[in-house]
Design an enzyme around this catalytic site. Structure first.
Site, short mmCIF file in Angstrom:
data_model
loop_
_atom_site.label_atom_id
_atom_site.label_comp_id
_atom_site.label_asym_id
_atom_site.label_seq_id
_atom_site.Cartn_x
_atom_site.Cartn_y
_atom_site.Cartn_z
N HIS A 1 5.34 72.07 -71.71
CA HIS A 1 4.39 71.15 -72.38
C HIS A 1 3.19 72.00 -72.82
CE1 HIS A 1 2.35 67.53 -73.44
NE2 HIS A 1 2.01 67.07 -72.24
N HIS B 1 11.00 70.54 -80.25
CA HIS B 1 10.21 69.36 -79.90
C HIS B 1 11.13 68.19 -79.64
CE1 HIS B 1 7.08 66.29 -80.01
NE2 HIS B 1 6.25 67.29 -79.80
N ASP C 1 1.98 74.19 -80.17
CA ASP C 1 1.53 75.30 -79.33
C ASP C 1 1.72 76.67 -79.98
OD1 ASP C 1 0.62 73.94 -77.01
OD2 ASP C 1 2.69 73.56 -76.40
C1 LIG Z 1 2.52 70.21 -76.66
C2 LIG Z 1 3.93 70.28 -76.37
O1 LIG Z 1 4.33 69.90 -75.31
S1 LIG Z 1 4.96 70.88 -77.57
C3 LIG Z 1 6.31 71.60 -76.66
C4 LIG Z 1 5.86 72.84 -75.94
N1 LIG Z 1 6.97 73.48 -75.22
C5 LIG Z 1 7.58 74.58 -75.68
O2 LIG Z 1 7.25 75.14 -76.73
C6 LIG Z 1 8.67 75.13 -74.79
C7 LIG Z 1 9.91 75.50 -75.60
N2 LIG Z 1 10.57 74.32 -76.09
C8 LIG Z 1 11.37 73.57 -75.26
O3 LIG Z 1 11.59 73.89 -74.08
C9 LIG Z 1 11.98 72.29 -75.82
O4 LIG Z 1 12.17 72.40 -77.20
C10 LIG Z 1 11.11 71.07 -75.49
C11 LIG Z 1 10.81 71.00 -73.99
C12 LIG Z 1 9.82 71.09 -76.25
C13 LIG Z 1 11.88 69.81 -75.90
O5 LIG Z 1 12.90 69.66 -75.00
P1 LIG Z 1 14.19 68.70 -75.18
O6 LIG Z 1 13.93 67.66 -76.17
O7 LIG Z 1 14.56 68.29 -73.80
O8 LIG Z 1 15.27 69.66 -75.78
P2 LIG Z 1 16.19 70.63 -74.96
O9 LIG Z 1 15.40 71.53 -74.10
O10 LIG Z 1 17.26 69.83 -74.31
O11 LIG Z 1 16.79 71.47 -76.16
C14 LIG Z 1 17.88 71.04 -76.98
C15 LIG Z 1 18.66 72.28 -77.38
O12 LIG Z 1 17.81 73.16 -78.16
C16 LIG Z 1 17.59 74.37 -77.46
N3 LIG Z 1 16.16 74.69 -77.53
C17 LIG Z 1 15.13 73.81 -77.55
N4 LIG Z 1 13.98 74.45 -77.61
C18 LIG Z 1 14.28 75.76 -77.63
C19 LIG Z 1 13.50 76.91 -77.70
N5 LIG Z 1 12.16 76.83 -77.74
N6 LIG Z 1 14.11 78.10 -77.72
C20 LIG Z 1 15.45 78.17 -77.68
N7 LIG Z 1 16.25 77.11 -77.61
C21 LIG Z 1 15.67 75.91 -77.59
C22 LIG Z 1 17.98 74.12 -76.02
O13 LIG Z 1 18.38 75.28 -75.36
C23 LIG Z 1 19.10 73.11 -76.19
O14 LIG Z 1 20.25 73.81 -76.58
P3 LIG Z 1 21.69 73.37 -76.05
O15 LIG Z 1 21.89 71.99 -76.58
O16 LIG Z 1 22.59 74.39 -76.63
O17 LIG Z 1 21.62 73.41 -74.56
O1 LIG Z 2 4.75 64.93 -77.70
C1 LIG Z 2 5.20 65.79 -76.94
O2 LIG Z 2 6.26 65.65 -76.28
C2 LIG Z 2 4.51 67.07 -76.79
C3 LIG Z 2 3.45 67.30 -77.81
O3 LIG Z 2 3.72 67.73 -78.91
C4 LIG Z 2 2.09 66.93 -77.46
O4 LIG Z 2 1.84 66.42 -76.36
O5 LIG Z 2 1.19 67.15 -78.29
#
Ligand SMILES: CC(=O)SCCNC(=O)CCNC(=O)[C@H](O)C(C)(C)COP(=O)(O)OP(=O)(O)OC[C@H]1O[C@@H](n2cnc3c(N)ncnc32)[C@H](O)[C@@H]1OP(=O)(O)O
Ligand SMILES: O=C([O-])CC(=O)C(=O)O
Length: 373
Positions: A221, A259, A310
């Site tokens: 997050h 996302h 981010d």
């Molecule tokens: C303000 C915020 O919170 S914005 C988000 C900030 N977090 C990040 O940048 C961390 C990196 N990103 C992630 O971990 C994810 O994209 C999240 C947590 C933001 C969203 O998670 P979810 O919706 O649960 O997606 P999930 O993690 O299941 O990903 C779906 C698929 O895409 C892939 N994927 C998603 N994000 C990434 C990434 N950043 N890098 C590589 N692969 C990714 C996963 O490995 C998964 O692949 P699979 O289906 O082959 O297993």
């Molecule tokens: O909405 C989300 O899951 C994460 C995000 O982009 C935020 O909190 O700004």
């Protein structure tokens, strides 16, 4: 007993809100019906905080009154103030904020109330105190001092002043203010959901915010912005593509990408990319901007993923002179406006949030005395 679960509550509508809305397919974000593209670079963070917490964009008199309440509530209470130095020596910035907000509750004049008017006052105080707590924490751990807030400066300007010790350039203040606007609210993100779950037990606003801070801290997050900077710093400027491919081949996630809701470009990333380019040019060193652009291309080519809020926030904050481990605290400075607004909204029309679970454990277990196990 429920018979079906959605992992991570994906696509589950967990609350109704009038605060923000996302169209994930079109890549659009709205605060109370205003498109983020209209607000970014035009409304100030104070105006947006007022919009979220008090329901409308303020007129001049309302903004003056709100700004006055922010200035009056800026000073953390004696218990938080007395503990900053010791906390700074023992806790990371987000851990410290979690502790300090909890301590600040003790001295809040409305601490025993969850009434609407009390919540509005607490929301303003929490929003005003968060940047001061971050700056005081940073000063305590570096042995520096925090310049007095300048009444001529906004929350954005005073934060840059107090954390860097230098009077910021007007354009830096505008850019940082826009960052705060962009991060202010985002529907049912994990930290906001945590805050609402807490508030829905009719617990108090500070408790809900402590839950939110602990939730924002995680690298999936808000903690991702710090991880993005660490990635940029850890790979050679001319080896971005190789480094990204190696990480993906090793099954690592690339921080700042992907996302839950956006299936296209996060509209906030569009603004942050532009700001990163501008600040890189002003700095006369565009290394991190160029690396970010290349990383974006490689990740899209390899995984079809877009940068989230981010990703470019990292290089923007870096160019603004903010220490890397304060990037997530900066996120919390902005999101405080949204979290508190969600607590107000939850308390105004409350029902306990208590979802069901799908049982996947053993059944028909027979009890045995301890010596027979
Ligand atoms: C303000 C915020 O919170 S914005 C988000 C900030 N977090 C990040 O940048 C961390 C990196 N990103 C992630 O971990 C994810 O994209 C999240 C947590 C933001 C969203 O998670 P979810 O919706 O649960 O997606 P999930 O993690 O299941 O990903 C779906 C698929 O895409 C892939 N994927 C998603 N994000 C990434 C990434 N950043 N890098 C590589 N692969 C990714 C996963 O490995 C998964 O692949 P699979 O289906 O082959 O297993
Ligand atoms: O909405 C989300 O899951 C994460 C995000 O982009 C935020 O909190 O700004």
């Amino acid at each position: 007993m429920a018979d079906k679960s959605t992992k991570g509550l994906a696509d589950v509508v967990a609350a109704s809100t009038a605060l923000s809305d996302i169209d994930g397919k079109a890549g659009r974000l709205f605060y109370r019906g205003y498109d983020i593209h209209d607000l970014a670079g035009r409304a100030t963070f104070e105006e947006v905080a007022h919009l979220l917490q008090r329901g409308r964009l303020p007129d001049r008199a309302e903004l003056a009154a709100y700004s006055e309440s922010l200035a009056a509530g800026r000073e953390p209470g004696p218990l938080a103030a007395a503990n900053i130095a010791e906390i700074a020596g023992k806790q990371t910035p987000m851990e410290a904020l979690r502790s300090l907000v909890s301590l600040a509750a003790a001295d809040d004049p409305d601490k025993d109330s969850t009434a609407h008017e009390a919540n509005l006052r607490k929301a303003a105080r929490l929003t005003a105190q968060q940047p001061v707590l971050v700056a005081r924490y940073h000063a305590a751990r570096t042995g520096g001092s925090v310049p007095d807030a300048d009444p001529e400066l906004s929350i954005a300007g005073n934060f840059l002043l107090q954390v860097t010790g230098r009077r910021p350039e007007p354009r830096q203040v505008e850019i940082f203010d826009e960052c705060l606007v962009l991060h202010a609210d985002h529907t049912m993100n994990a930290s906001t959901f945590a805050a609402r779950v807490c508030a829905a037990t009719l617990s108090d606003m500070h408790s809900a915010i402590v839950a939110a801070i602990g939730t924002l801290k995680g690298p999936l997050h808000g903690g991702a912005n710090e991880q993005v900077m660490k990635t940029l710093e850890s790979i050679p400027a001319d080896g971005v593509a190789q480094a990204v491919r190696e990480k993906l081949a090793a099954g690592e996630k690339i921080m700042g990408f992907g996302h839950r809701v956006y299936k296209t470009e996060d509209p906030r990333a569009t603004h942050l990319r532009r700001m990163s380019a501008e600040l890189a040019e002003a700095a006369g060193d565009d290394t991190y901007y160029r690396m970010s652009k290349e990383m974006e291309e490689v990740v899209f080519e390899a995984k079809g993923l877009y940068p989230n809020v981010d990703f470019y926030a990292a290089s923007v904050y870096h160019y603004l002179g903010i220490p890397t481990d304060l990037f997530t605290p900066v996120f919390s400075i902005s999101r405080m406006s949204g979290w508190t607004a969600h607590v107000i909204e939850q308390h105004a029309d409350n029902r306990l949030i208590r979802p069901d679970s799908e049982y996947i454990g053993e059944t028909d277990q027979k009890w045995k005395p301890i010596d027979e196990r």
